[in-house]
Design a protein around this motif. Sequence first.
Motif, short mmCIF file in Angstrom:
data_model
loop_
_atom_site.label_atom_id
_atom_site.label_comp_id
_atom_site.label_asym_id
_atom_site.label_seq_id
_atom_site.Cartn_x
_atom_site.Cartn_y
_atom_site.Cartn_z
N HIS A 12 0.83 -1.20 -0.06
CA HIS A 12 0.11 0.14 -0.14
C HIS A 12 0.95 1.26 -0.03
O HIS A 12 2.03 1.22 0.53
CB HIS A 12 -0.97 -0.01 1.11
CG HIS A 12 -0.47 0.38 2.53
ND1 HIS A 12 0.32 -0.38 3.41
CD2 HIS A 12 -0.39 1.56 3.17
CE1 HIS A 12 0.88 0.20 4.45
NE2 HIS A 12 0.26 1.42 4.32
N THR A 14 0.41 5.58 0.84
CA THR A 14 -0.48 6.55 1.33
C THR A 14 -0.40 8.04 0.28
O THR A 14 0.66 8.36 0.22
CB THR A 14 -0.11 7.03 2.64
OG1 THR A 14 -0.15 5.80 3.61
CG2 THR A 14 -1.23 8.07 3.19
N GLU A 15 -1.68 8.23 -0.10
CA GLU A 15 -1.57 9.45 -1.33
C GLU A 15 -2.57 10.37 -0.77
O GLU A 15 -3.88 9.95 -0.66
CB GLU A 15 -1.99 8.86 -2.54
CG GLU A 15 -1.74 9.61 -3.78
CD GLU A 15 -1.79 9.02 -5.11
OE1 GLU A 15 -2.93 9.43 -5.70
OE2 GLU A 15 -0.98 8.08 -5.19
N ALA A 19 -5.10 5.50 2.37
CA ALA A 19 -4.21 4.50 2.08
C ALA A 19 -4.89 3.78 0.89
O ALA A 19 -6.08 3.39 0.83
CB ALA A 19 -4.50 3.38 3.32
N LEU A 42 -3.98 -1.63 8.89
CA LEU A 42 -4.19 -0.48 8.56
C LEU A 42 -5.43 0.53 9.32
O LEU A 42 -5.31 1.40 9.64
CB LEU A 42 -4.50 -0.33 7.06
CG LEU A 42 -3.23 -0.80 6.33
CD1 LEU A 42 -3.81 -0.68 4.80
CD2 LEU A 42 -2.19 0.43 6.23
N ALA A 47 -5.67 4.35 9.48
CA ALA A 47 -5.39 4.91 7.89
C ALA A 47 -6.57 5.55 7.38
O ALA A 47 -6.45 6.30 6.61
CB ALA A 47 -5.17 3.62 7.38
#
Length: 121
Positions: A12, A14-15, A19, A42, A47
């Motif tokens: 994964h 993170t953007e 997530a 997560l 997340a």
Amino acid sequence: MTAEVAEITINHVTEGGLAIVRPSGKLDTLSAKTFETYLKELVDQKAGTLLVDMAEVDYVTSFGLRSLLIIAKQLAPSGDKLILFQVNPSVVDVLKISGFLKILTVVDTLDAAKQLAGPAG
């Protein structure tokens, strides 16, 4: 972690505070628990909404469906969501036949998933 026995690889990124999970392989009896544990970690790390790219998942059994449902239910109380996107047509068929298209959020693209997720944070 990569487990050959489990027939699935998961990573994964993170953007923008979201997530984005990318499983690859089969979501079956052997791999569903690994997948569920990964997503639970997560969730435990707060997340938030999880966007799951299903493009590389070519097979889902009832064990995989169960894992998706467990994570969606775990996220619900906080208002977070489990959003699946780029779902393989054969997996869409399984979701449709099982009634899971009515339970889970499924969209075509990452952009659509991000829009549904709303503002992160």
